[in-house]
Design a protein around this motif. Structure first.
Motif, PDB file in Angstrom:
ATOM      1  N   TYR A  16      22.039  -6.645  -7.287  1.00 49.29           N
ATOM      2  CA  TYR A  16      21.172  -5.646  -7.915  1.00 49.29           C
ATOM      3  C   TYR A  16      19.742  -5.730  -7.386  1.00 49.29           C
ATOM      4  O   TYR A  16      19.096  -4.709  -7.164  1.00 49.29           O
ATOM      5  N   PHE A  17      19.242  -6.967  -7.203  1.00 51.18           N
ATOM      6  CA  PHE A  17      17.842  -7.081  -6.809  1.00 51.18           C
ATOM      7  C   PHE A  17      17.629  -6.983  -5.304  1.00 51.18           C
ATOM      8  O   PHE A  17      16.553  -6.600  -4.858  1.00 51.18           O
ATOM      9  N   SER A 241       5.607   1.331   0.511  1.00 47.78           N
ATOM     10  CA  SER A 241       6.023   0.640  -0.713  1.00 47.78           C
ATOM     11  C   SER A 241       6.578  -0.739  -0.400  1.00 47.78           C
ATOM     12  O   SER A 241       6.251  -1.731  -1.066  1.00 47.78           O
ATOM     13  N   TRP A 249       4.147 -10.479  -2.570  1.00 47.95           N
ATOM     14  CA  TRP A 249       4.904 -11.720  -2.458  1.00 47.95           C
ATOM     15  C   TRP A 249       4.077 -12.800  -1.759  1.00 47.95           C
ATOM     16  O   TRP A 249       3.981 -13.939  -2.216  1.00 47.95           O
TER      17      TRP A 249
ATOM     18  N   THR B 123      10.013 -17.528  -9.113  1.00 53.62           N
ATOM     19  CA  THR B 123       8.966 -16.907  -8.301  1.00 53.62           C
ATOM     20  C   THR B 123       9.270 -15.427  -8.101  1.00 53.62           C
ATOM     21  O   THR B 123       8.401 -14.564  -8.267  1.00 53.62           O
ATOM     22  N   ALA B 124      10.536 -15.142  -7.750  1.00 52.34           N
ATOM     23  CA  ALA B 124      10.930 -13.747  -7.534  1.00 52.34           C
ATOM     24  C   ALA B 124      10.714 -12.946  -8.817  1.00 52.34           C
ATOM     25  O   ALA B 124      10.246 -11.803  -8.777  1.00 52.34           O
ATOM     26  N   GLY B 126       8.494 -13.467 -11.095  1.00 49.75           N
ATOM     27  CA  GLY B 126       7.065 -13.231 -11.239  1.00 49.75           C
ATOM     28  C   GLY B 126       6.606 -12.029 -10.440  1.00 49.75           C
ATOM     29  O   GLY B 126       5.793 -11.229 -10.903  1.00 49.75           O
ATOM     30  N   VAL B 127       7.140 -11.895  -9.225  1.00 49.11           N
ATOM     31  CA  VAL B 127       6.750 -10.758  -8.390  1.00 49.11           C
ATOM     32  C   VAL B 127       7.379  -9.468  -8.923  1.00 49.11           C
ATOM     33  O   VAL B 127       6.704  -8.458  -9.107  1.00 49.11           O
ATOM     34  N   LEU B 128       8.695  -9.521  -9.193  1.00 42.96           N
ATOM     35  CA  LEU B 128       9.416  -8.291  -9.547  1.00 42.96           C
ATOM     36  C   LEU B 128       9.006  -7.756 -10.918  1.00 42.96           C
ATOM     37  O   LEU B 128       9.038  -6.550 -11.153  1.00 42.96           O
ATOM     38  N   ASN B 130       6.143  -7.545 -11.925  1.00 42.31           N
ATOM     39  CA  ASN B 130       4.951  -6.724 -11.684  1.00 42.31           C
ATOM     40  C   ASN B 130       5.227  -5.586 -10.712  1.00 42.31           C
ATOM     41  O   ASN B 130       4.339  -4.844 -10.353  1.00 42.31           O
ATOM     42  N   PHE B 131       6.474  -5.479 -10.256  1.00 45.33           N
ATOM     43  CA  PHE B 131       6.817  -4.489  -9.243  1.00 45.33           C
ATOM     44  C   PHE B 131       7.241  -3.198  -9.917  1.00 45.33           C
ATOM     45  O   PHE B 131       8.292  -2.671  -9.670  1.00 45.33           O
ATOM     46  N   VAL B 134       4.914   3.094  -8.696  1.00 42.70           N
ATOM     47  CA  VAL B 134       5.282   3.967  -7.593  1.00 42.70           C
ATOM     48  C   VAL B 134       6.198   3.302  -6.552  1.00 42.70           C
ATOM     49  O   VAL B 134       7.237   3.875  -6.204  1.00 42.70           O
ATOM     50  N   PRO B 135       5.850   2.116  -6.027  1.00 38.59           N
ATOM     51  CA  PRO B 135       6.717   1.516  -5.004  1.00 38.59           C
ATOM     52  C   PRO B 135       8.154   1.343  -5.485  1.00 38.59           C
ATOM     53  O   PRO B 135       9.098   1.579  -4.731  1.00 38.59           O
ATOM     54  N   TYR B 173      14.407   1.067 -14.389  1.00 37.51           N
ATOM     55  CA  TYR B 173      13.557   0.274 -15.289  1.00 37.51           C
ATOM     56  C   TYR B 173      14.030  -1.179 -15.378  1.00 37.51           C
ATOM     57  O   TYR B 173      13.237  -2.100 -15.504  1.00 37.51           O
ATOM     58  N   TYR B 175      14.969  -3.002 -13.206  1.00 43.61           N
ATOM     59  CA  TYR B 175      14.505  -3.770 -12.056  1.00 43.61           C
ATOM     60  C   TYR B 175      13.252  -4.586 -12.377  1.00 43.61           C
ATOM     61  O   TYR B 175      13.018  -5.627 -11.802  1.00 43.61           O
ATOM     62  N   VAL B 178      14.402  -6.917 -16.412  1.00 44.42           N
ATOM     63  CA  VAL B 178      15.201  -8.151 -16.367  1.00 44.42           C
ATOM     64  C   VAL B 178      14.345  -9.347 -15.920  1.00 44.42           C
ATOM     65  O   VAL B 178      14.353 -10.390 -16.581  1.00 44.42           O
ATOM     66  N   PRO B 179      13.565  -9.216 -14.816  1.00 40.57           N
ATOM     67  CA  PRO B 179      12.697 -10.350 -14.439  1.00 40.57           C
ATOM     68  C   PRO B 179      11.715 -10.729 -15.543  1.00 40.57           C
ATOM     69  O   PRO B 179      11.442 -11.911 -15.766  1.00 40.57           O
TER      70      PRO B 179
END
Lengths: 279, 302
Positions: A16-17, A241, A249, B123-124, B126-128, B130-131, B134-135, B173, B175, B178-179
């Motif tokens: 999924y990710f 994007s 990252w 870590t992922a 933490g990034v996702l 905030n992702f 728009v992107p 959403y 995406y 879940v993180p």
């Protein structure tokens, strides 16, 4: 958790990710009729409006980081040092922005900005209203972003302050003859490096990706530009994007590395929790 | 003030002499402390208090400056009611799914012995988390949109798939939800001591009984707090939906934006302000539930 369930969960999450990221990469690299090409990426620099909107976003981000740190550091340190009753007040004030969603904040801001031409056009305040909406550098966005970043910045700072004994640091510095600003800058701030980096990073990420307030108030920083560009070139906006995710990252990794370097000063805390866990 | 502070000082191991009795200049310093916080209060008053007041004022303003409830009643009626309900439905569904999948993923990571896996996932996350925005919308358009890589290669459009609707938005959403849940619940899962499980087993409890009587009750505040946090994030989200679906899905944020940018009848600005007020009420309830729960759950993690 049984090993089989665990593997299944990790597999589904991985698919999924990762798939949207991989698919985006394929989408930008493998163009029908052209085959594999980097043209989506090379086109970015020449795209009209790209440099301007990126510079505007970076400028807004820098201004917001500076403003929000200048506002919160003295307040948080002072609350920690000598006014226990200030702390709950600060906490409430810094949590309040979470209650107003960005769209709603923008609706309110738009109303206030309309007061300028409608009610204040004969007063000197009118010039201020015009100045904060200067499209080259809309300071009103810096104010909005500072408010939106406040909860995260304050929490990061408060956590950082909790980990050090500010009072002893300041008293030691003062006893050695340091002035108040000197004590703050040379004794307290270095100990808050992790928290400050954390707060700055969160603010930076927030401002660089912010779309709602800017687009509704009619300005064009980076996120608003991407959406406009997508109308003429979808691949270009997907490429940008992806790059912005990559940048986030890298920033986060840099932050974790920097944060880890000051681990030794935290060892007493970690060993204490470890002790409690094993006892 | 010094009395209040002295236990903390003693436990922090600082010199006790400095904490005993009122010190000269203490009073001056207290006002200095409030002075240091003054710029913050001023900026919040101008950039947050003023817009909030303007919002409340406009929401209750009818006609030529009189006050009334017209805007507020209109904001919970007709198309606006549909949008409010649509937002609540989407947020509740994605928050529930996000809570479940986030918990499963966090437990999978916490219970595995690989340290590298754990660090990578956190870590992922933490990034996702905030992702958003728009992107994210464009990543999903490139994957599952009309000309998306998966849509064209798997022929999804022939099976009636469309990203630009309720379910596409829900999938997108998750995406970042879940993180967010993984980040929220991982510390709580770490806080479940091995000893509790051992003690339960020594007393003859089955795995089910352990979770029923120990695990879930300890996790419950975190899970509920996480759920409302996810609900709030999904409810307030605007950029992802705006960049992806335009206004084909009825959502309250999209309605407010439409009314503000004058895409609908003139004179709807005050209804937009009333809708904003509705959103603030929902967000206030969310925070009122989330903050005490968060405080409660940290008690177990200390």
């Amino acid at each position: 958790m049984a090993r089989l369930t665990r593997s299944a969960v990790l597999l589904v999450a991985g698919v999924y990710f990762l798939v949207p990221l991989l698919a985006s990469a394929v989408f930008t690299l493998d163009i029908p009729g052209q085959g594999l090409t980097l043209s989506s990426y090379t086109a970015i620099l020449g795209a009209p409006g790209f440099t301007g909107s990126l510079l505007l976003s970076l400028g807004l981000a820098a201004a917001t980081v500076v403003l929000v740190l200048l506002l919160t550091i003295p307040a948080a340190v002072a609350a920690r040092l000598s006014a226990p009753r200030l702390r709950p007040v600060l906490e409430v004030v810094c949590t309040l922005p979470l209650v107003v969603p960005p769209v709603a904040l923008t609706a309110g801001l738009g109303t206030v900005l309309r007061w300028g031409p409608e009610k204040l056009s004969t007063t000197p305040l009118y010039q201020t209203f015009v100045a904060v909406q200067n499209p080259d550098f809309p300071f009103v966005l810096v104010l909005a972003y500072a408010v939106m970043a406040l909860p995260f910045v304050y929490r990061a700072l408060d956590a950082g302050l909790r980990a050090v004994d500010v009072r002893t640091l300041v008293e030691a510095a003062r006893d050695l003859g340091a002035s108040w600003p000197r004590a703050l800058v040379s004794a307290v701030l270095p100990n808050l490096r992790g928290a400050l980096l954390n707060a700055s990073f969160l603010t930076l990420a927030l401002v660089l990706g912010e779309f709602t307030v800017a687009s509704l108030l009619g300005f064009q920083p980076f996120a608003v530009w991407i959406v406009q560009a997508s109308g003429s070139d979808a691949r270009l906006s997907v490429a940008v994007s992806l790059l912005s995710l990559l940048l986030t990252w890298v920033l986060l990794l840099a932050l974790t590395t920097l944060g880890n370097r000051r681990r030794p000063s935290r060892t007493p805390r970690t060993s204490r929790t470890a002790e409690r866990k094993t006892s | 003030m010094t009395l209040l502070d002295s236990p903390a000082r003693a436990s922090a191991g600082t010199s006790p002499a400095a904490g005993a009795g009122p010190r000269p200049g203490a009073l001056r310093r207290r006002s200095w402390a409030w002075l240091a916080a003054l710029p913050l209060f001023l900026v919040v008053a101008v950039a947050f208090g003023l817009p909030a007041l303007a919002m409340a004022d406009g929401a209750f303003t009818v006609g030529d400056g009189g006050y009334g409830l017209d805007n507020v009643t209109r904001s919970v009626d007709g198309a606006y009611r549909t949008a409010l309900l649509g937002s609540v439905k989407l947020s509740a569904l994605t928050a529930a799914a996000g809570t479940l999948f986030g918990l499963l993923l966090a437990q999978a990571v916490v219970s595995s012995r690989g340290r590298a896996l754990r660090e990578a996932v956190l870590t992922a996350s933490g990034v996702l988390a905030n992702f958003g925005g728009v992107p994210l919308a464009f990543a999903f358009v490139a994957t599952l949109g009309n000309a998306g890589v998966l849509t064209t290669r798997l022929g999804l459009d022939e099976h009636g798939w469309s990203l630009y609707g309720f379910w596409g938005l829900a999938l997108t959403y998750l995406y970042f939800l879940v993180p967010l849940m993984v980040l929220t619940v991982a510390p709580a899962l770490d806080g479940l001591r091995v000893q509790w499980r051992e003690a339960a087993r020594d007393c003859g409890a089955s795995t089910w009984q352990y979770w029923r009587h120990v695990g879930v009750p300890v996790l419950l505040p975190t899970l509920l707090g996480g759920f409302v946090l996810l609900f709030g994030s999904a409810f307030a989200a605007y950029a992802t939906a705006a960049a992806m679906v335009g206004s084909s899905v009825p959502l309250v944020t999209l309605q407010i934006a439409d009314a503000l940018s004058g895409n609908v009848l003139v004179g709807q600005e005050n209804v937009a302000l009333a809708l904003s007020l509705d959103m603030v009420l929902v967000a206030a309830v969310v925070m009122a539930v989330h903050l005490p729960l968060q405080r409660r759950s940290t008690r177990w993690l200390a």
